[in-house]
Design a protein around this motif. Structure first.
Motif, PDB file in Angstrom:
ATOM      1  N   LYS A 193      86.293  61.152  23.278  1.00 50.49           N
ATOM      2  CA  LYS A 193      86.090  59.709  23.175  1.00 50.49           C
ATOM      3  C   LYS A 193      86.205  59.049  24.552  1.00 50.49           C
ATOM      4  O   LYS A 193      86.583  57.874  24.653  1.00 50.49           O
ATOM      5  N   ALA A 194      85.871  59.798  25.592  1.00 52.48           N
ATOM      6  CA  ALA A 194      85.957  59.318  26.976  1.00 52.48           C
ATOM      7  C   ALA A 194      87.384  58.891  27.319  1.00 52.48           C
ATOM      8  O   ALA A 194      87.607  57.971  28.079  1.00 52.48           O
ATOM      9  N   PHE A 195      88.346  59.583  26.704  1.00 53.77           N
ATOM     10  CA  PHE A 195      89.772  59.343  26.913  1.00 53.77           C
ATOM     11  C   PHE A 195      90.217  57.987  26.366  1.00 53.77           C
ATOM     12  O   PHE A 195      91.046  57.301  26.959  1.00 53.77           O
ATOM     13  N   THR A 196      89.661  57.611  25.206  1.00 57.91           N
ATOM     14  CA  THR A 196      90.227  56.554  24.375  1.00 57.91           C
ATOM     15  C   THR A 196      90.722  57.242  23.100  1.00 57.91           C
ATOM     16  O   THR A 196      90.715  58.468  23.011  1.00 57.91           O
ATOM     17  N   ASP A 197      91.132  56.467  22.070  1.00 62.10           N
ATOM     18  CA  ASP A 197      91.656  57.111  20.869  1.00 62.10           C
ATOM     19  C   ASP A 197      90.954  56.705  19.574  1.00 62.10           C
ATOM     20  O   ASP A 197      91.316  57.182  18.503  1.00 62.10           O
ATOM     21  N   GLY A 198      89.975  55.808  19.642  1.00 57.53           N
ATOM     22  CA  GLY A 198      89.250  55.414  18.446  1.00 57.53           C
ATOM     23  C   GLY A 198      89.981  54.419  17.565  1.00 57.53           C
ATOM     24  O   GLY A 198      89.478  54.039  16.506  1.00 57.53           O
ATOM     25  N   LEU A 199      91.170  53.985  17.976  1.00 59.59           N
ATOM     26  CA  LEU A 199      91.956  53.024  17.204  1.00 59.59           C
ATOM     27  C   LEU A 199      91.766  51.617  17.754  1.00 59.59           C
ATOM     28  O   LEU A 199      91.425  51.437  18.919  1.00 59.59           O
ATOM     29  N   LYS A 208      92.154  35.560  29.915  1.00 57.08           N
ATOM     30  CA  LYS A 208      91.404  36.286  30.929  1.00 57.08           C
ATOM     31  C   LYS A 208      91.801  37.760  30.944  1.00 57.08           C
ATOM     32  O   LYS A 208      92.977  38.088  31.138  1.00 57.08           O
ATOM     33  N   PHE A 209      90.803  38.625  30.759  1.00 58.35           N
ATOM     34  CA  PHE A 209      91.014  40.066  30.755  1.00 58.35           C
ATOM     35  C   PHE A 209      90.025  40.723  31.714  1.00 58.35           C
ATOM     36  O   PHE A 209      89.013  40.136  32.089  1.00 58.35           O
ATOM     37  N   ARG A 210      90.331  41.959  32.071  1.00 57.04           N
ATOM     38  CA  ARG A 210      89.465  42.719  32.976  1.00 57.04           C
ATOM     39  C   ARG A 210      88.223  43.206  32.239  1.00 57.04           C
ATOM     40  O   ARG A 210      88.305  43.641  31.083  1.00 57.04           O
ATOM     41  N   ALA A 211      87.085  43.135  32.871  1.00 58.05           N
ATOM     42  CA  ALA A 211      85.854  43.696  32.301  1.00 58.05           C
ATOM     43  C   ALA A 211      85.895  45.213  32.448  1.00 58.05           C
ATOM     44  O   ALA A 211      85.924  45.743  33.554  1.00 58.05           O
ATOM     45  N   SER A 212      85.906  45.904  31.337  1.00 63.94           N
ATOM     46  CA  SER A 212      85.971  47.360  31.362  1.00 63.94           C
ATOM     47  C   SER A 212      84.625  47.955  31.759  1.00 63.94           C
ATOM     48  O   SER A 212      83.572  47.366  31.520  1.00 63.94           O
ATOM     49  N   SER A 213      84.661  49.132  32.372  1.00 61.69           N
ATOM     50  CA  SER A 213      83.426  49.860  32.656  1.00 61.69           C
ATOM     51  C   SER A 213      82.711  50.201  31.358  1.00 61.69           C
ATOM     52  O   SER A 213      83.342  50.525  30.344  1.00 61.69           O
ATOM     53  N   LEU A 214      81.392  50.133  31.391  1.00 58.70           N
ATOM     54  CA  LEU A 214      80.595  50.440  30.195  1.00 58.70           C
ATOM     55  C   LEU A 214      80.164  51.902  30.133  1.00 58.70           C
ATOM     56  O   LEU A 214      79.455  52.285  29.193  1.00 58.70           O
ATOM     57  N   ARG A 215      80.591  52.700  31.073  1.00 52.27           N
ATOM     58  CA  ARG A 215      80.224  54.118  31.000  1.00 52.27           C
ATOM     59  C   ARG A 215      80.840  54.748  29.748  1.00 52.27           C
ATOM     60  O   ARG A 215      81.987  54.505  29.419  1.00 52.27           O
ATOM     61  N   ASN A 216      80.021  55.527  29.049  1.00 54.78           N
ATOM     62  CA  ASN A 216      80.414  56.199  27.803  1.00 54.78           C
ATOM     63  C   ASN A 216      80.784  55.202  26.704  1.00 54.78           C
ATOM     64  O   ASN A 216      81.524  55.532  25.769  1.00 54.78           O
ATOM     65  N   ILE A 217      80.256  53.988  26.778  1.00 56.35           N
ATOM     66  CA  ILE A 217      80.645  52.924  25.860  1.00 56.35           C
ATOM     67  C   ILE A 217      80.326  53.262  24.404  1.00 56.35           C
ATOM     68  O   ILE A 217      81.011  52.799  23.485  1.00 56.35           O
ATOM     69  N   ALA A 218      79.325  54.097  24.175  1.00 52.92           N
ATOM     70  CA  ALA A 218      78.935  54.419  22.800  1.00 52.92           C
ATOM     71  C   ALA A 218      80.000  55.222  22.059  1.00 52.92           C
ATOM     72  O   ALA A 218      79.993  55.254  20.818  1.00 52.92           O
ATOM     73  N   VAL A 219      80.930  55.847  22.783  1.00 53.60           N
ATOM     74  CA  VAL A 219      81.945  56.680  22.124  1.00 53.60           C
ATOM     75  C   VAL A 219      83.339  56.069  22.199  1.00 53.60           C
ATOM     76  O   VAL A 219      84.322  56.724  21.841  1.00 53.60           O
ATOM     77  N   THR A 220      83.448  54.818  22.659  1.00 51.50           N
ATOM     78  CA  THR A 220      84.778  54.239  22.865  1.00 51.50           C
ATOM     79  C   THR A 220      85.098  53.097  21.901  1.00 51.50           C
ATOM     80  O   THR A 220      86.003  52.301  22.160  1.00 51.50           O
ATOM     81  N   ALA A 221      84.382  53.008  20.786  1.00 50.48           N
ATOM     82  CA  ALA A 221      84.680  51.970  19.790  1.00 50.48           C
ATOM     83  C   ALA A 221      86.080  52.180  19.207  1.00 50.48           C
ATOM     84  O   ALA A 221      86.586  53.312  19.189  1.00 50.48           O
ATOM     85  N   PRO A 222      86.723  51.107  18.710  1.00 52.60           N
ATOM     86  CA  PRO A 222      86.281  49.712  18.689  1.00 52.60           C
ATOM     87  C   PRO A 222      86.482  49.033  20.034  1.00 52.60           C
ATOM     88  O   PRO A 222      87.147  49.579  20.916  1.00 52.60           O
ATOM     89  N   TYR A 223      85.940  47.826  20.159  1.00 53.38           N
ATOM     90  CA  TYR A 223      85.817  47.190  21.460  1.00 53.38           C
ATOM     91  C   TYR A 223      86.682  45.943  21.610  1.00 53.38           C
ATOM     92  O   TYR A 223      87.252  45.442  20.664  1.00 53.38           O
ATOM     93  N   MET A 224      86.739  45.454  22.836  1.00 52.31           N
ATOM     94  CA  MET A 224      87.524  44.319  23.302  1.00 52.31           C
ATOM     95  C   MET A 224      88.984  44.738  23.495  1.00 52.31           C
ATOM     96  O   MET A 224      89.403  45.808  23.060  1.00 52.31           O
ATOM     97  N   HIS A 225      89.762  43.881  24.129  1.00 52.12           N
ATOM     98  CA  HIS A 225      91.143  44.229  24.481  1.00 52.12           C
ATOM     99  C   HIS A 225      92.007  44.500  23.262  1.00 52.12           C
ATOM    100  O   HIS A 225      92.987  45.239  23.338  1.00 52.12           O
TER     101      HIS A 225
END
Length: 386
Positions: A85-91, A288-305
């Motif tokens: 998941k591009a080193f996210t957890d899907g949660l 105000k939050f940091r804009a995350s990189s969109l690389r591998n964005i299709a596998v890092t859902a769900p989105y936003m902070h």
């Protein structure tokens, strides 16, 4: 993909076996650490007090995935950062070792070496070494849960392990007692810096090794064009707007309110997720939050902070609307009218085909090689995990 190979420092090299054991590869002991970088990627910035070495990266990989690096021995860094998941957890939000939920979504770690700041909303965390102290020792929320009561016990788990005795001595050969928290942090930071992702279909198309579809090309033109203008916050080689590398002269740290909330029409965001306002106390920093990189964005859902938007399609709808209008509940309010919202976030007149084209382009940013690279994988089999 064209790559430039940049030697950094002579070092030890290790080979991780899929049994979870480590053996020394004497044939590679004199090999230099090399950045495997796409031609359009600059040389990363590395702090002088923690130079990259192959042995240190390999030690960091083991520590990153080791459950013993938590107070109760149940969680590792890799628990909330999964390679596939591009080193996210899907949660929606991360869950710590004691079961406590973090208020924010786990960010991906692809190309984290280039990030100017390291979390969603903390302008003071600008090094991976400093950031690593938060999940290890933080108390609110508890993540790995290392504290004054158990920190010696946790450290002894590694001191008494012959495999780690070897790993640490190879990573820090100049030290007689190398197993300590400072070196644990340095090793994990080195592993994180090695997580380079730049071989997506989009990257391949830049060098003529892949061809984008008509829909993907239309999406790319919209993304970088004057209609959607996504490039303002996601226009760098890393598809974000906070970038630091070895050649940086000016380092910027923009944060943005995108109109996700506007509780009661006051501009308020839900506590404790109020962006850098939590640190600065300045009204204009609300949300105000940091804009995350969109690389591998299709596998890092769900989105936003806060993980509150489930799909890429819904994210496109959100931005096209110029913010989110919550009509009921405790967070009710029209985010499109948030007084602190960035001027870059305005209504975009996109039809359904154009939205679909942008999503199609975003999916070309998936780097399958990165998601499966054994050099970044868990070195422990399930049966052998300590």
């Amino acid at each position: 993909m064209a790559k430039c190979v940049i030697p950094v420092l002579l070092s030890w090299s290790l080979v991780a076996c899929n049994t979870g054991t480590v053996t020394e590869d004497t044939s590679l002991q004199s090999a230099a650490w090399q950045w495997q970088l796409p031609t359009n990627f600059p040389v990363p910035f590395v702090p002088a007090d923690n130079p990259m070495t192959t042995a240190k990266v390999e030690l960091g990989r083991h520590l990153f995935y080791d459950l013993r690096l938590s107070g109760n021995g149940t969680q590792a860094c890799g628990t909330c950062h999964l390679q596939e998941k591009a080193f996210t957890d899907g949660l929606a939000v991360a869950k710590g070792s004691t079961g406590e939920f973090h208020p924010r979504n786990s960010q991906h770690l692809a190309n984290v070496v280039y990030n100017t700041t390291l979390t969603w909303a903390n302008f003071s965390l600008s090094s991976l070494e400093r950031q690593m102290e938060v999940p290890m020792f933080g108390e609110d929320p508890i993540e790995l849960g290392i504290n004054d009561k158990n920190k010696e016990e946790v450290l002894q788990r590694f001191v008494q392990d012959s495999q780690y005795q070897q790993l640490f001595s190879q990573a820090f050969p100049e030290q007689n007692q190398a197993i300590n928290y400072a070196n644990i942090i340095k090793a994990i930071a080195s592993f994180q810096r090695a997580l380079i992702s730049g071989n997506s279909r989009y990257d391949q198309s830049l060098t003529g090794k892949a061809t984008l579809t008509a829909s993907e090309i239309r999406g790319k033109d919209l993304f970088f064009g004057e209609k959607a203008e996504c490039f303002h916050c996601h226009g760098s080689f890393n598809f974000n707007d906070q970038v630091r590398h070895a050649g940086s002269r000016i380092v910027e740290t923009p944060f943005h309110n995108t109109g996700l909330f506007n509780i009661g029409g006051t501009g308020e965001f839900p506590f404790p997720n109020r962006g850098i306002f939590e640190l600065s106390g300045k009204a204009e920093d609300m949300g105000k939050f940091r804009a995350s990189s969109l690389r591998n964005i299709a596998v890092t859902a769900p989105y936003m902070h806060d993980g509150s938007i489930a799909t890429l399609e819904a994210v496109l709808d959100f931005y096209a609307a110029g913010g989110r209008n919550i009509t009921e509940g405790i967070h009710a309010g029209d985010g499109r009218k948030n007084p602190f919202k960035s001027e870059l976030v305005t209504r975009i007149d996109l039809n359904e085909q154009e939205k679909a084209d942008i999503v199609a382009f975003l999916k070309t940013l998936t780097d399958d090689e990165f998601l499966t690279n054994p050099k970044f994988a868990n070195p422990f089999t399930q049966a052998k995990q300590p």
